[in-house]
Design a protein around this motif. Structure first.
Motif, PDB file in Angstrom:
ATOM      1  N   MET A   1       8.264  17.758  -3.382  1.00  0.00           N
ATOM      2  CA  MET A   1       9.191  16.760  -2.816  1.00  0.00           C
ATOM      3  C   MET A   1       8.615  15.352  -3.028  1.00  0.00           C
ATOM      4  O   MET A   1       7.452  15.122  -2.744  1.00  0.00           O
ATOM      5  CB  MET A   1       9.368  17.021  -1.316  1.00  0.00           C
ATOM      6  N   THR A   2       9.427  14.451  -3.559  1.00  0.00           N
ATOM      7  CA  THR A   2       8.947  13.077  -3.717  1.00  0.00           C
ATOM      8  C   THR A   2       9.531  12.215  -2.605  1.00  0.00           C
ATOM      9  O   THR A   2      10.721  12.264  -2.333  1.00  0.00           O
ATOM     10  CB  THR A   2       9.421  12.465  -5.068  1.00  0.00           C
ATOM     11  N   VAL A   3       8.669  11.430  -2.002  1.00  0.00           N
ATOM     12  CA  VAL A   3       9.138  10.506  -0.972  1.00  0.00           C
ATOM     13  C   VAL A   3       8.686   9.105  -1.344  1.00  0.00           C
ATOM     14  O   VAL A   3       7.763   8.928  -2.135  1.00  0.00           O
ATOM     15  CB  VAL A   3       8.564  10.840   0.429  1.00  0.00           C
ATOM     16  N   SER A   4       9.335   8.103  -0.770  1.00  0.00           N
ATOM     17  CA  SER A   4       8.906   6.721  -0.988  1.00  0.00           C
ATOM     18  C   SER A   4       7.803   6.404   0.028  1.00  0.00           C
ATOM     19  O   SER A   4       7.633   7.116   1.028  1.00  0.00           O
ATOM     20  CB  SER A   4      10.084   5.779  -0.785  1.00  0.00           C
ATOM     21  N   TRP A   5       7.093   5.307  -0.197  1.00  0.00           N
ATOM     22  CA  TRP A   5       6.089   4.873   0.783  1.00  0.00           C
ATOM     23  C   TRP A   5       6.736   4.631   2.142  1.00  0.00           C
ATOM     24  O   TRP A   5       6.181   4.975   3.173  1.00  0.00           O
ATOM     25  CB  TRP A   5       5.383   3.590   0.312  1.00  0.00           C
ATOM     26  N   GLU A   6       7.911   4.014   2.129  1.00  0.00           N
ATOM     27  CA  GLU A   6       8.574   3.684   3.400  1.00  0.00           C
ATOM     28  C   GLU A   6       8.862   4.965   4.193  1.00  0.00           C
ATOM     29  O   GLU A   6       8.577   5.048   5.388  1.00  0.00           O
ATOM     30  CB  GLU A   6       9.896   2.940   3.149  1.00  0.00           C
ATOM     31  N   GLY A  32      -4.828   0.321   1.605  1.00  0.00           N
ATOM     32  CA  GLY A  32      -5.401  -0.091   0.328  1.00  0.00           C
ATOM     33  C   GLY A  32      -4.332  -0.308  -0.713  1.00  0.00           C
ATOM     34  O   GLY A  32      -3.150  -0.462  -0.385  1.00  0.00           O
ATOM     35  N   SER A  33      -4.779  -0.324  -1.957  1.00  0.00           N
ATOM     36  CA  SER A  33      -3.855  -0.584  -3.058  1.00  0.00           C
ATOM     37  C   SER A  33      -3.045   0.669  -3.377  1.00  0.00           C
ATOM     38  O   SER A  33      -3.614   1.748  -3.556  1.00  0.00           O
ATOM     39  CB  SER A  33      -4.650  -1.008  -4.298  1.00  0.00           C
ATOM     40  N   VAL A  34      -1.740   0.511  -3.480  1.00  0.00           N
ATOM     41  CA  VAL A  34      -0.887   1.667  -3.783  1.00  0.00           C
ATOM     42  C   VAL A  34      -0.981   2.063  -5.257  1.00  0.00           C
ATOM     43  O   VAL A  34      -0.433   3.080  -5.663  1.00  0.00           O
ATOM     44  CB  VAL A  34       0.587   1.414  -3.377  1.00  0.00           C
ATOM     45  N   SER A  35      -1.684   1.240  -6.048  1.00  0.00           N
ATOM     46  CA  SER A  35      -1.911   1.639  -7.448  1.00  0.00           C
ATOM     47  C   SER A  35      -3.413   1.757  -7.728  1.00  0.00           C
ATOM     48  O   SER A  35      -3.871   1.489  -8.837  1.00  0.00           O
ATOM     49  CB  SER A  35      -1.253   0.637  -8.397  1.00  0.00           C
ATOM     50  N   ALA A  36      -4.156   2.168  -6.695  1.00  0.00           N
ATOM     51  CA  ALA A  36      -5.621   2.247  -6.821  1.00  0.00           C
ATOM     52  C   ALA A  36      -6.039   3.297  -7.852  1.00  0.00           C
ATOM     53  O   ALA A  36      -5.439   4.372  -7.929  1.00  0.00           O
ATOM     54  CB  ALA A  36      -6.230   2.593  -5.462  1.00  0.00           C
ATOM     55  N   LYS A  37      -7.076   2.983  -8.600  1.00  0.00           N
ATOM     56  CA  LYS A  37      -7.661   3.982  -9.512  1.00  0.00           C
ATOM     57  C   LYS A  37      -8.629   4.880  -8.745  1.00  0.00           C
ATOM     58  O   LYS A  37      -8.910   5.996  -9.150  1.00  0.00           O
ATOM     59  CB  LYS A  37      -8.406   3.285 -10.645  1.00  0.00           C
ATOM     60  N   GLN A 109       0.452  10.992  -0.391  1.00  0.00           N
ATOM     61  CA  GLN A 109      -0.268   9.745  -0.701  1.00  0.00           C
ATOM     62  C   GLN A 109      -0.912   9.823  -2.086  1.00  0.00           C
ATOM     63  O   GLN A 109      -0.837   8.871  -2.865  1.00  0.00           O
ATOM     64  CB  GLN A 109      -1.344   9.466   0.374  1.00  0.00           C
ATOM     65  N   VAL A 110      -1.511  10.980  -2.389  1.00  0.00           N
ATOM     66  CA  VAL A 110      -2.137  11.143  -3.716  1.00  0.00           C
ATOM     67  C   VAL A 110      -1.062  11.061  -4.802  1.00  0.00           C
ATOM     68  O   VAL A 110      -1.242  10.402  -5.827  1.00  0.00           O
ATOM     69  CB  VAL A 110      -2.918  12.483  -3.801  1.00  0.00           C
ATOM     70  N   ALA A 111       0.081  11.686  -4.546  1.00  0.00           N
ATOM     71  CA  ALA A 111       1.164  11.675  -5.546  1.00  0.00           C
ATOM     72  C   ALA A 111       1.704  10.261  -5.767  1.00  0.00           C
ATOM     73  O   ALA A 111       2.092   9.900  -6.877  1.00  0.00           O
ATOM     74  CB  ALA A 111       2.287  12.614  -5.098  1.00  0.00           C
ATOM     75  N   LEU A 112       1.727   9.454  -4.723  1.00  0.00           N
ATOM     76  CA  LEU A 112       2.252   8.087  -4.865  1.00  0.00           C
ATOM     77  C   LEU A 112       1.223   7.149  -5.509  1.00  0.00           C
ATOM     78  O   LEU A 112       1.567   6.332  -6.361  1.00  0.00           O
ATOM     79  CB  LEU A 112       2.672   7.537  -3.492  1.00  0.00           C
ATOM     80  N   VAL A 113      -0.027   7.277  -5.112  1.00  0.00           N
ATOM     81  CA  VAL A 113      -1.071   6.372  -5.633  1.00  0.00           C
ATOM     82  C   VAL A 113      -1.441   6.747  -7.071  1.00  0.00           C
ATOM     83  O   VAL A 113      -1.671   5.889  -7.913  1.00  0.00           O
ATOM     84  CB  VAL A 113      -2.339   6.399  -4.725  1.00  0.00           C
ATOM     85  N   LYS A 114      -1.481   8.045  -7.341  1.00  0.00           N
ATOM     86  CA  LYS A 114      -1.919   8.571  -8.651  1.00  0.00           C
ATOM     87  C   LYS A 114      -3.292   8.021  -9.053  1.00  0.00           C
ATOM     88  O   LYS A 114      -3.439   7.392 -10.117  1.00  0.00           O
ATOM     89  CB  LYS A 114      -0.899   8.240  -9.750  1.00  0.00           C
ATOM     90  N   PRO A 115      -4.314   8.248  -8.236  1.00  0.00           N
ATOM     91  CA  PRO A 115      -5.648   7.735  -8.580  1.00  0.00           C
ATOM     92  C   PRO A 115      -6.231   8.504  -9.769  1.00  0.00           C
ATOM     93  O   PRO A 115      -5.804   9.621 -10.060  1.00  0.00           O
ATOM     94  CB  PRO A 115      -6.462   8.031  -7.312  1.00  0.00           C
TER      95      PRO A 115
END
Ligand code: URA
Length: 190
Positions: A1-6, A32-37, A109-115
């Motif tokens: 399931m994909t959800v938005s940050w909101e 933190g950064s939502v596009s963090a490595k 969170q991992v799916a959204l950030v994609k570190p």
């Protein structure tokens, strides 16, 4: 399931999936950064975190921030989260059912950030992400790849505060993380 940050943050804010929801002052979703490595995962909020609604803001958090800076990064460029989003009473480790109830949030969170790399801070983070077969003392410093993400167990910063002798190996682990991030960024830019 994909959800938005909101959607995700709204679900966490009103969560009553386990008993920890009844005793918390604030949820501690992560920051933190939502596009963090680089993502770092701890166990669960302590008293300071529960008070402020932010992860790793006490003494262990200060040490964590210094370690991140020592590898040439800024804390705000990473994403920092915990296995459970509410404080376990008396800072005990989360019970299995509490972690189970909360893990979908961490996975989202991992799916959204994609570190590129995830550092697992201590036994609770290791057990609930890599699995029961992993041990911090035995497996720290080694990367395990899961779905293209490199996961590295290391000691929890609170353990470093209790036992000075763990600082050197933890520093080696952070340097290995720095080097892996560098290699991965290089291979992405060609
Ligand atoms: N310890 C953790 O595992 N997480 C925090 O956020 C703070 C202390």
């Amino acid at each position: 399931m994909t959800v938005s940050w909101e959607e995700l943050l709204a679900s966490i804010a009103s969560c009553e999936r386990c008993r920890l929801g009844a005793s918390r002052r604030n949820v501690v979703p992560g920051e933190g950064s939502v596009s963090a490595k680089l993502m770092l995962i701890g166990e669960g909020p302590g008293a300071n975190e529960d008070e402020q609604g932010r992860p790793f803001v006490g003494a262990a958090g200060e040490l964590l921030t210094r370690m991140i800076e020592a590898i040439g990064m800024r804390r705000e460029d990473c994403y920092i989260a915990n296995v459970v989003k509410c404080r376990p009473p008396r800072n005990r480790a989360p019970e299995a059912d509490e972690a189970e109830a909360c893990l979908p949030y961490l996975r989202a969170q991992v799916a959204l950030v994609k570190p590129m790399v995830i550092v697992l801070l201590g036994a609770t983070a290791v057990r609930h992400t890599l699995g029961e077969g992993f041990r911090v003392t035995r497996d720290r410093g080694r990367f395990t790849e899961r779905a293209g993400v490199f996961m590295m167990p290391t000691f929890h910063p609170a353990a470093l505060l209790r036992d000075e002798s763990k600082k050197r190996p933890a520093w080696e682990d952070f340097k290995a993380v720095r080097d892996r991030l560098y290699l991965l960024s290089q291979s992405q830019s060609v």
